[in-house]
Design a protein around this motif. Structure first.
Motif, short mmCIF file in Angstrom:
data_model
loop_
_atom_site.label_atom_id
_atom_site.label_comp_id
_atom_site.label_asym_id
_atom_site.label_seq_id
_atom_site.Cartn_x
_atom_site.Cartn_y
_atom_site.Cartn_z
N ARG A 99 9.33 5.99 6.70
CA ARG A 99 8.53 6.65 7.73
C ARG A 99 7.06 6.23 7.63
O ARG A 99 6.42 5.90 8.62
CB ARG A 99 8.64 8.16 7.56
N LEU A 100 6.56 6.21 6.39
CA LEU A 100 5.16 5.84 6.19
C LEU A 100 4.93 4.37 6.55
O LEU A 100 3.92 4.01 7.16
CB LEU A 100 4.77 6.09 4.72
N THR A 101 5.90 3.52 6.17
CA THR A 101 5.80 2.10 6.50
C THR A 101 5.70 1.92 8.01
O THR A 101 4.88 1.16 8.51
CB THR A 101 7.02 1.33 5.96
N ALA A 102 6.54 2.65 8.73
CA ALA A 102 6.52 2.56 10.19
C ALA A 102 5.21 3.09 10.75
O ALA A 102 4.63 2.53 11.69
CB ALA A 102 7.70 3.32 10.78
N HIS A 103 4.69 4.17 10.09
CA HIS A 103 3.45 4.77 10.56
C HIS A 103 2.30 3.78 10.56
O HIS A 103 1.47 3.75 11.47
CB HIS A 103 3.11 5.98 9.68
N TYR A 104 2.24 2.95 9.52
CA TYR A 104 1.15 1.97 9.44
C TYR A 104 1.52 0.63 10.07
O TYR A 104 0.79 -0.34 9.95
CB TYR A 104 0.73 1.78 7.98
N PRO A 135 0.80 -1.22 0.00
CA PRO A 135 0.00 0.00 0.00
C PRO A 135 0.83 1.27 0.00
O PRO A 135 0.41 2.30 -0.54
CB PRO A 135 -0.80 -0.12 1.30
N ILE A 136 2.04 1.21 0.57
CA ILE A 136 2.86 2.41 0.68
C ILE A 136 3.24 2.91 -0.72
O ILE A 136 3.13 4.11 -1.02
CB ILE A 136 4.12 2.13 1.52
N PRO A 143 4.06 9.36 -4.42
CA PRO A 143 4.33 9.64 -5.83
C PRO A 143 5.62 8.94 -6.24
O PRO A 143 6.44 8.59 -5.39
CB PRO A 143 4.51 11.17 -5.83
N PRO A 144 5.78 8.72 -7.54
CA PRO A 144 7.03 8.11 -8.03
C PRO A 144 8.22 8.96 -7.60
O PRO A 144 8.12 10.19 -7.53
CB PRO A 144 6.87 8.13 -9.55
N GLY A 145 9.34 8.30 -7.28
CA GLY A 145 10.54 9.03 -6.90
C GLY A 145 10.54 9.50 -5.46
O GLY A 145 11.28 10.40 -5.08
N ALA A 146 9.68 8.92 -4.62
CA ALA A 146 9.70 9.28 -3.20
C ALA A 146 10.98 8.75 -2.57
O ALA A 146 11.51 7.72 -2.98
CB ALA A 146 8.49 8.67 -2.50
#
Lengths: 292, 336
Positions: free
Chosen positions: B52-57, B36-37, B42-45
């Motif tokens: 950070r987002l992975t850890a958030h979820y 899902p991340i 957006p491409p190139g993140a």
């Protein structure tokens, strides 16, 4: 006294086959009289009963002859009128009490439904009548039986219920289609006595279909022997048991199991006799075709 | 006592089924590729953002830890937060469920009416051309799947004869007073027949598409079992009592012949609910099925889990209802 039921020259065929399954059958029954229809399996004895009651399988149709019930020709009536006449004057005691009751309905409506729906009785009257009938067939606790489902009753009990149901509307004609065949021997005798008792009390005309000559000697006054859908011999019961006229009847009588003679009892009907009676039936067919 | 015991046993098996469904869906959607991340950024993140987002979820933890966290949440009534919609899962799912339930029930009613009528007609006129026509209709209904029926119906009643709406659940221009999501029931309750009629015009085609194959199955099985019942002795006996053919079929044969059909309807109804997923998509109907497809496309793991659990709960409830109805209609089972 005129006959209540007259069957005259009745023939029926199985669709797609050339041969007749009922061959110019004629007989009549008076009120209060019991006629036995006797024959081997497939002789057409049950079919005669079904033809009278209008419940022949769709693959069999009547091609000639009359069935006069209470003076009215069933073949000439409108289907709805015929149905009502049969429902009001005739009744069937079926062969197998285990399959002849609706499994999802209590006993009471199965006895009273004809009275209420067809004959227009009030429910409470029909209920009283059902109680009476269950007493007549010697059921000790009619209330409980009426509230039961078929699966809660024994085979003998169910046959009693079916007999009560058959006699519910005081029928003038009862067709008993091997009513004891599916029951065990001790129950058979009780049921037989019961049928005779009710038949005599209501002086009903009765057609008693059976393969058991012993039963015929106990219940019937006259009998007709059938082979291949044709009546081979008509006789009064005393005359028949003193000495049947037809060779096939003699052979049939000889084939009845006897406890005193265990070895002889298992002999099938003599082949020569069968051939002779089959030839007779075919000869009659030929004659019938010429006549037609 | 017996009844209480039966109910407890039933509830226990239902919970086992639900836990099984939960375990399977939780692990399967994490094993299949795609995450899902990647769908959110957006491409190139940068690697950092992804981490950070992975850890958030909580997706950086092991799969078993994740399962533990999710399960303990579920037991407290918290099914997590949708990743794509950023809202709690359960309110989202329960908000959509009524739309799907109304559609499925409407479809079931149509199927039972059409299937029952066909079967009775076929039996009333058995061994004639009418029965052959019923058989042909059954064959056609069965051999075309629901989504194809949907397209056929769209062409017929959406394009050639535009009498029904082909998309959505209700016309957006209408003023909506609803406080529940059961629009069909609520509009009737409020006596707003204009809304009710608009809802039916939207529901009719998706419901019919779902109903046709089920109607064909019902018709086929019911006709078969009616025909067999018509040969039984108690049916023949009732004929000799003077009853008409119609009465014999409806009141002697039908109550007994309907039992096997009832079991089948229960099983098939769960398939029908499965079918709503595609059908809702085709008609842009805002139900649970449509939401499920979006959830899968977005790899919205918590939402998928929530939807699957609700579907599983629905299926077990349907089975329970079928079994109870069966026992009610069949006196031989009532005392067992």
């Amino acid at each position: 006294m005129s006959a209540f039921l007259t069957v005259h020259n009745l023939s029926a065929v199985l669709h797609g086959f050339d041969q007749r399954v009922l061959r110019s059958v004629s007989f009549s029954i008076d009120t209060g009289e019991v006629l036995g229809l006797v024959g081997e399996s497939g002789a057409g004895k049950s079919m005669i009963g079904k033809a009278i009651l209008g419940i022949l399988p769709s693959a069999i149709s009547i091609i000639e002859g009359e069935i006069l019930l209470d003076g009215q020709d069933l073949q000439k009536m409108k289907p709805a009128d015929r149905r009502r006449l049969i429902g009001a004057t005739a009744a069937l005691i079926p062969q197998d009490p285990l399959t002849a009751l609706n499994p999802s309905r209590r006993i009471e409506p199965q006895i009273t439904n004809r009275l209420v729906d067809i004959l227009g009785w009030i429910k409470s009257d029909a209920r009283v009548r059902a109680m009476e009938l269950l007493n007549e067939v010697h059921i000790d606790n009619p209330e409980r039986v009426m509230a039961s489902y078929p699966h809660e009753l024994s085979g003998g009990m169910r046959q009693r219920v079916l007999i009560a149901s058959a006699f519910a509307a005081n029928p003038k004609l009862v067709i008993a289609d091997e009513p004891t065949t599916a029951l065990d021997v001790t129950v058979q005798k009780q049921i037989l006595r019961l049928i005779r008792e009710l038949q005599a009390r209501h002086s009903t005309a009765m057609v008693f279909v059976t393969h058991d000559l012993g039963v015929v000697s106990k219940v019937c006054q006259r009998l007709s022997v059938l082979y291949g859908g044709k009546i081979i011999e008509n006789s009064s019961v005393p005359d028949f048991f003193q000495g049947p006229k037809h060779a096939y009847s003699r052979a049939l009588l000889a084939a009845t199991p006897k406890y005193t003679d265990p070895d002889a009892s298992l002999l099938p009907v003599d082949e020569a006799v069968i051939e002779a009676v089959a030839a007779e039936v075919l000869a009659a067919d030929k004659e019938w075709r010429h006549g037609a | 006592m017996k009844l209480l015991r039966a109910i407890l046993v039933r509830l226990a098996t239902m919970s086992v089924t639900l836990i099984g469904a939960a375990v399977v869906v939780f692990f399967v959607i994490r094993v299949v590729p795609g995450n899902p991340i990647a769908m959110m950024l957006p491409p190139g993140a940068s690697e950092e953002d992804i981490a950070r987002l992975t850890a958030h979820y909580g997706l950086d933890k092991t799969i078993f830890q994740q399962f533990g966290i999710w399960l303990s949440g579920v037991f407290q009534g918290d099914f997590g937060t949708s990743i794509s919609l950023r809202q709690p899962v359960m309110p989202l799912v329960l908000g959509r469920l009524p739309a799907t339930l109304e559609l499925a029930i409407f479809a079931l009613v149509i199927a039972v009416v059409i299937g029952g009528a066909l079967a009775l007609t076929g039996v009333r006129h058995r061994e004639t051309r009418t029965e052959t026509a019923v058989d042909v209709a059954n064959g056609v209904g069965l051999s075309i799947p629901d989504f194809l029926w949907a397209l056929i119906l769209i062409v017929l009643f959406g394009v050639l004869m535009p009498i029904f709406h082909i998309s959505g659940r209700i016309s957006p221009s209408l003023d909506l007073p609803f406080v529940t999501q059961f629009y069909v029931f609520e509009s009737l309750f409020r006596l707003r027949f204009d809304l009710w009629w608009d809802l039916l015009k939207h529901m009719f085609m998706p419901a019919l598409a779902l109903a046709i194959p089920l109607a064909a199955i019902i018709s086929q099985l019911l006709k078969q079992s009616l025909k067999e019942t018509m040969h039984l002795d108690y049916v023949t006996l009732s004929r000799t009592k003077g009853y008409s053919e119609n009465h014999v079929i409806l009141s002697e044969a039908l109550p007994n012949a309907v039992l096997p059909t009832l079991t089948l309807i229960g099983v098939q109804f769960t398939f029908l609910i499965g079918g709503t997923v595609i059908i809702e998509r085709l008609f842009s109907y805002e139900g649970l099925g449509n939401m499920a497809i979006d959830a899968v496309i977005n790899r919205d793991l918590p939402l998928i889990q929530g939807i699957v659990i609700v579907f599983a709960l629905l299926f077990t409830i349907i089975n329970l209802v079928v079994d109870m109805t069966y026992a009610l209609l069949n006196p031989r089972l009532r005392h067992a």
